[in-house]
Design a protein around this motif. Structure first.
Motif, PDB file in Angstrom:
ATOM      1  N   LEU A   3      26.554  53.447 -11.566  1.00 35.97           N
ATOM      2  CA  LEU A   3      26.063  53.589 -12.929  1.00 35.97           C
ATOM      3  C   LEU A   3      24.734  52.856 -13.090  1.00 35.97           C
ATOM      4  CD1 LEU A   3      29.338  53.025 -14.983  1.00 35.97           C
ATOM      5  CD2 LEU A   3      28.261  55.179 -14.421  1.00 35.97           C
ATOM      6  N   THR A   4      23.803  53.520 -13.759  1.00 34.74           N
ATOM      7  CA  THR A   4      22.488  52.915 -13.999  1.00 34.74           C
ATOM      8  C   THR A   4      22.233  52.636 -15.471  1.00 34.74           C
ATOM      9  OG1 THR A   4      21.489  55.125 -14.081  1.00 34.74           O
ATOM     10  CG2 THR A   4      21.509  53.989 -11.949  1.00 34.74           C
ATOM     11  N   LYS A   5      22.978  53.279 -16.371  1.00 32.81           N
ATOM     12  CA  LYS A   5      22.803  53.056 -17.801  1.00 32.81           C
ATOM     13  C   LYS A   5      24.116  53.327 -18.512  1.00 32.81           C
ATOM     14  CE  LYS A   5      21.180  57.791 -18.616  1.00 32.81           C
ATOM     15  NZ  LYS A   5      20.105  58.630 -19.197  1.00 32.81           N
ATOM     16  N   LEU A  14      30.172  40.102 -11.323  1.00 31.76           N
ATOM     17  CA  LEU A  14      29.645  41.278 -12.003  1.00 31.76           C
ATOM     18  C   LEU A  14      28.405  40.901 -12.806  1.00 31.76           C
ATOM     19  CD1 LEU A  14      30.400  44.325 -12.555  1.00 31.76           C
ATOM     20  CD2 LEU A  14      31.380  43.506 -14.706  1.00 31.76           C
ATOM     21  N   ASP A  15      27.420  41.763 -12.764  1.00 29.21           N
ATOM     22  CA  ASP A  15      26.193  41.558 -13.537  1.00 29.21           C
ATOM     23  C   ASP A  15      26.529  41.585 -15.028  1.00 29.21           C
ATOM     24  OD1 ASP A  15      23.684  41.487 -14.615  1.00 29.21           O
ATOM     25  OD2 ASP A  15      22.933  43.281 -13.607  1.00 29.21           O
ATOM     26  N   PRO A  16      26.114  40.589 -15.797  1.00 25.31           N
ATOM     27  CA  PRO A  16      26.431  40.598 -17.243  1.00 25.31           C
ATOM     28  C   PRO A  16      25.850  41.789 -17.987  1.00 25.31           C
ATOM     29  CG  PRO A  16      24.883  38.832 -16.696  1.00 25.31           C
ATOM     30  CD  PRO A  16      25.375  39.377 -15.401  1.00 25.31           C
ATOM     31  N   HIS A  17      24.826  42.447 -17.429  1.00 28.02           N
ATOM     32  CA  HIS A  17      24.235  43.621 -18.058  1.00 28.02           C
ATOM     33  C   HIS A  17      24.699  44.912 -17.376  1.00 28.02           C
ATOM     34  CE1 HIS A  17      21.631  40.951 -20.339  1.00 28.02           C
ATOM     35  NE2 HIS A  17      21.258  40.359 -19.209  1.00 28.02           N
ATOM     36  N   TYR A  18      25.866  44.859 -16.747  1.00 17.08           N
ATOM     37  CA  TYR A  18      26.375  46.045 -16.056  1.00 17.08           C
ATOM     38  C   TYR A  18      26.645  47.159 -17.080  1.00 17.08           C
ATOM     39  CZ  TYR A  18      29.025  48.801 -12.714  1.00 17.08           C
ATOM     40  OH  TYR A  18      29.463  49.800 -11.881  1.00 17.08           O
ATOM     41  N   PRO A  19      26.287  48.416 -16.768  1.00 21.61           N
ATOM     42  CA  PRO A  19      26.466  49.521 -17.730  1.00 21.61           C
ATOM     43  C   PRO A  19      27.930  49.725 -18.109  1.00 21.61           C
ATOM     44  CG  PRO A  19      25.014  50.175 -15.926  1.00 21.61           C
ATOM     45  CD  PRO A  19      25.591  48.856 -15.547  1.00 21.61           C
ATOM     46  N   ARG A  20      28.134  50.237 -19.320  1.00 19.66           N
ATOM     47  CA  ARG A  20      29.476  50.441 -19.853  1.00 19.66           C
ATOM     48  C   ARG A  20      29.641  51.870 -20.361  1.00 19.66           C
ATOM     49  NH1 ARG A  20      30.994  44.830 -22.961  1.00 19.66           N
ATOM     50  NH2 ARG A  20      29.739  43.429 -21.681  1.00 19.66           N
ATOM     51  N   ILE A  21      30.899  52.234 -20.576  1.00 19.51           N
ATOM     52  CA  ILE A  21      31.242  53.491 -21.256  1.00 19.51           C
ATOM     53  C   ILE A  21      31.550  53.107 -22.695  1.00 19.51           C
ATOM     54  CG2 ILE A  21      32.617  55.595 -21.117  1.00 19.51           C
ATOM     55  CD1 ILE A  21      31.197  54.940 -18.515  1.00 19.51           C
ATOM     56  N   CYS A  22      30.642  53.431 -23.612  1.00 15.57           N
ATOM     57  CA  CYS A  22      30.744  52.871 -24.969  1.00 15.57           C
ATOM     58  C   CYS A  22      30.494  53.953 -26.022  1.00 15.57           C
ATOM     59  CB  CYS A  22      29.775  51.708 -25.148  1.00 15.57           C
ATOM     60  SG  CYS A  22      28.088  52.053 -24.622  1.00 15.57           S
ATOM     61  N   GLY A  23      31.360  54.963 -26.075  1.00 24.06           N
ATOM     62  CA  GLY A  23      31.198  56.020 -27.064  1.00 24.06           C
ATOM     63  C   GLY A  23      32.164  55.947 -28.216  1.00 24.06           C
ATOM     64  N   TRP A  75      35.663  61.586 -20.077  1.00 21.56           N
ATOM     65  CA  TRP A  75      34.369  61.157 -19.558  1.00 21.56           C
ATOM     66  C   TRP A  75      34.185  61.618 -18.124  1.00 21.56           C
ATOM     67  CZ3 TRP A  75      31.587  58.514 -23.293  1.00 21.56           C
ATOM     68  CH2 TRP A  75      32.319  57.957 -24.343  1.00 21.56           C
ATOM     69  N   ASP A  76      32.972  62.053 -17.810  1.00 22.67           N
ATOM     70  CA  ASP A  76      32.571  62.326 -16.434  1.00 22.67           C
ATOM     71  C   ASP A  76      31.867  61.096 -15.882  1.00 22.67           C
ATOM     72  OD1 ASP A  76      33.514  64.770 -15.674  1.00 22.67           O
ATOM     73  OD2 ASP A  76      31.811  65.901 -16.439  1.00 22.67           O
ATOM     74  N   ILE A  77      32.354  60.586 -14.763  1.00 22.26           N
ATOM     75  CA  ILE A  77      31.749  59.408 -14.138  1.00 22.26           C
ATOM     76  C   ILE A  77      30.881  59.883 -12.968  1.00 22.26           C
ATOM     77  CG2 ILE A  77      32.202  57.191 -13.052  1.00 22.26           C
ATOM     78  CD1 ILE A  77      33.113  57.438 -15.977  1.00 22.26           C
ATOM     79  N   PRO A  78      29.623  59.492 -12.926  1.00 16.89           N
ATOM     80  CA  PRO A  78      28.771  59.921 -11.805  1.00 16.89           C
ATOM     81  C   PRO A  78      29.263  59.339 -10.487  1.00 16.89           C
ATOM     82  CG  PRO A  78      27.654  58.285 -13.154  1.00 16.89           C
ATOM     83  CD  PRO A  78      28.895  58.657 -13.897  1.00 16.89           C
ATOM     84  N   LYS A  79      29.020  60.110  -9.419  1.00 20.18           N
ATOM     85  CA  LYS A  79      29.495  59.665  -8.110  1.00 20.18           C
ATOM     86  C   LYS A  79      28.656  58.538  -7.547  1.00 20.18           C
ATOM     87  CE  LYS A  79      31.549  64.112  -6.977  1.00 20.18           C
ATOM     88  NZ  LYS A  79      31.680  65.207  -5.993  1.00 20.18           N
TER      89      LYS A  79
END
Length: 553
Positions: free
Chosen positions: A148-150, A102-111, A141-145
């Motif tokens: 994830l880009t951000k 996994l990319d260490p900068h992979y986007p997260r769900i962080c709210g 949360w809604d996850i895009p199909k």
């Protein structure tokens, strides 16, 4: 002294002329009667198979939280895992096919402002996930199909009602958009998400029957009953709409941590500890929680036991936290209730575990269950498949009965109004549709042109030939009805993506994934076409045999 008496008895039997062999066989049979009888089962030889390193998820920063939860949720599209994050809580959502490092900068769900304690996918929408946190909130949360880009920081809905941290959430098994949350304020709140409001502060119902923290929640098949395990070591059976406690276990020899409904068997299973702090499982009658039907000590380890039940195969899986073992049993409605099958062992301890729904399994490999082990010592998520050893690669209907689909059987308001409905079932056979949309056969079909066999025989047809002829006619009617189905109906691919809703690929990685999915789908469609051709040839041969047999007479 006992040996002397036994020798005197043997001598007496010989002196008295009685046969010694009969006495010895009777005593030996009585001494060996505790051995279990042979039990026929198609799941006796189920074995666990860990995925290769290429099919694992590597370099995943798994959370270091000591909270007793799964920390992982899986559906046919994504795997979600709670991750270690500074300055608040976060979790990752990884596409199920994106294995490897996994990319260490992979986007997260962080709210969330506190550590995330539990995550659960919506059972009727693979792109909606709920999370709860130490900040006393529940977020949807809604996850895009697409990939994830951000980072996602804004939830679809936010549920504000608990006074202290929320440690447990559960979706209703049959009603759409009904969510249960349990907090350290000793309350269980029921939320109706069928509203346009982004922030909900008033749950539709509040259950305040507990005097301590709720450790586990489980629904029966239609969601009309709720079983809970509390820190006060009691198991409660609750009617959530009436907010009344129907049964309460006050058995002090078993301290329950997790509780689970066993499908339609009207039984509960709990995992916990005995008086001597041994890890233990107990089986309860749903209508009488005074004394368990069965208690079984497993070992002396201190890790929590997570129970998983597969109502399709009646198999129970016990996963130990802090060790690498997965024990599995077969449940029966009659005594002895619990039959030990085997144990999957691994030297890699699991901190949490996720479970793939049945509609995401690989039926061509006879896979009946799949776990996702969180191994924080190696920052690894390892899939473990439970497989029934079969030589044939064709679809095995006996191990894949109709299972719960991804469509709700009622709305949230219907359930709140008192309606009870079981889950809508689907078949896992490739190319089959939902069972609830029954195939409407035409009432009157044009007669099939065939020679008048009654006249050629001068009498009635034999019953065997009449049965063959009716089977051929029914199969012809089925094929005609399938051809008359609307062509613009949305067909769902086996990998779960909709043909009309899947966005075009934007990167080379997405393009490769789309290419592999299409190749897999083409292969499966070819198999279906080959099976249909074989079926047509079989029907033609049967029809020819019928004509040949009638011509002889």
């Amino acid at each position: 002294m006992t040996s002397c008496r036994r020798s005197l008895k043997i001598a007496g039997s010989w002196l008295g002329g009685q046969p010694l062999l009969g006495d010895w066989l009777g005593s030996h049979q009585q001494a060996m009667s505790w051995h279990p009888q042979y039990r026929s089962s198609k799941f006796r030889h189920v074995y666990g198979k860990a995925a290769s390193k290429e099919k694992c998820y590597d370099c995943v920063p798994i959370t270091h939280s000591v909270h007793d939860n799964h920390f992982c949720a899986v559906n046919p599209h994504f795997i979600a895992v709670v991750t270690e994050c500074a300055g608040g809580g976060a979790f990752l959502v990884i596409p199920i096919h994106q294995t490897g490092k996994l990319d260490p900068h992979y986007p997260r769900i962080c709210g969330h402002k506190g550590n995330v304690l539990d995550i659960k996918w919506n059972p009727f929408n693979d792109f909606v996930i709920a999370s709860c946190s130490e900040d006393a909130t529940v977020k949807i949360w809604d996850i895009p199909k697409h990939l994830l880009t951000k980072n996602i920081t804004t939830p679809k809905k936010e549920l504000l009602g608990h006074a202290r941290r929320v440690g447990l959430i559960e979706w209703h098994p049959t009603a759409n958009n009904i969510l249960f949350s349990s907090g350290h304020d000793y309350k269980i709140m029921i939320w109706n998400l069928d509203t346009r409001e982004d922030v909900l502060s008033n749950p539709v119902k509040i259950l305040d029957a507990h005097k301590d923290v709720v450790l586990s929640m489980s629904f029966n098949t239609d969601g009309s009953l709720l079983a809970t395990a509390c820190r006060d070591k009691k198991i409660r059976l609750i009617d959530p709409r009436a907010r009344t406690v129907l049964q309460e276990a006050s058995y002090k020899a078993h301290r329950a941590n997790k509780v689970l409904f066993l499908g339609n068997m009207k039984k509960l299973l709990s995992t916990g500890t005995s008086r001597w702090n041994n890890r233990q499982i107990a089986l309860w009658d749903q209508n009488d929680l005074s004394v368990p039907l069965l208690e079984e000590d497993l070992d002396g380890s201190s890790g929590l036991l997570f129970p998983f039940y597969d109502s399709d195969t009646n198999m129970l899986y016990i996963v130990g936290k802090g060790d690498g073992n997965i024990r599995y049993y077969e449940i029966s409605p009659e005594k002895p209730y619990l039959s030990y099958l085997m144990e999957y062992r691994s030297h890699l301890p699991q901190k949490g575990i996720g479970m793939m729904p049945k509609r995401g399994l690989e039926v061509s490999a006879c896979e009946i269950f799949r776990f996702y082990k969180l191994i924080p010592t190696k920052s690894l998520i390892e899939p473990v498949s439970m497989i029934v050893p079969r030589r044939s690669e064709s679809y095995q209907e006996d191990i894949y009965p109709l299972t719960t689909g991804c469509q709700p059987s009622m709305t949230a308001q219907e359930w709140l109004n008192g309606v009870n409905k079981g889950p809508l079932l689907v078949s896992l056979k490739p190319g089959s549709g939902p069972v609830n949309s029954l195939l409407q056969l035409p009432e009157s079909e044009p007669p099939v042109k065939s020679p008048d066999l009654n006249k050629s025989q001068g009498g009635r047809m034999p019953p065997e030939e009449m049965q063959k002829k009716s089977e051929i006619k029914d199969s012809r009617n089925l094929l005609k009805a399938e051809e008359r189905l609307p062509k613009n109906e949305h067909m769902r691919l086996s990998n779960g993506f909709d043909v009309f809703e899947c966005p075009p690929p934007k990167t080379e990685n997405e393009l490769l994934q789309m290419f592999y999915r299409q190749q897999e789908e083409i292969r499966r469609l070819r198999e279906l076409l080959n099976q249909r051709d074989v079926k047509i040839k079989q029907l033609e041969l049967e029809l020819r045999n019928v004509y040949t047999d009638t011509g002889r007479y």
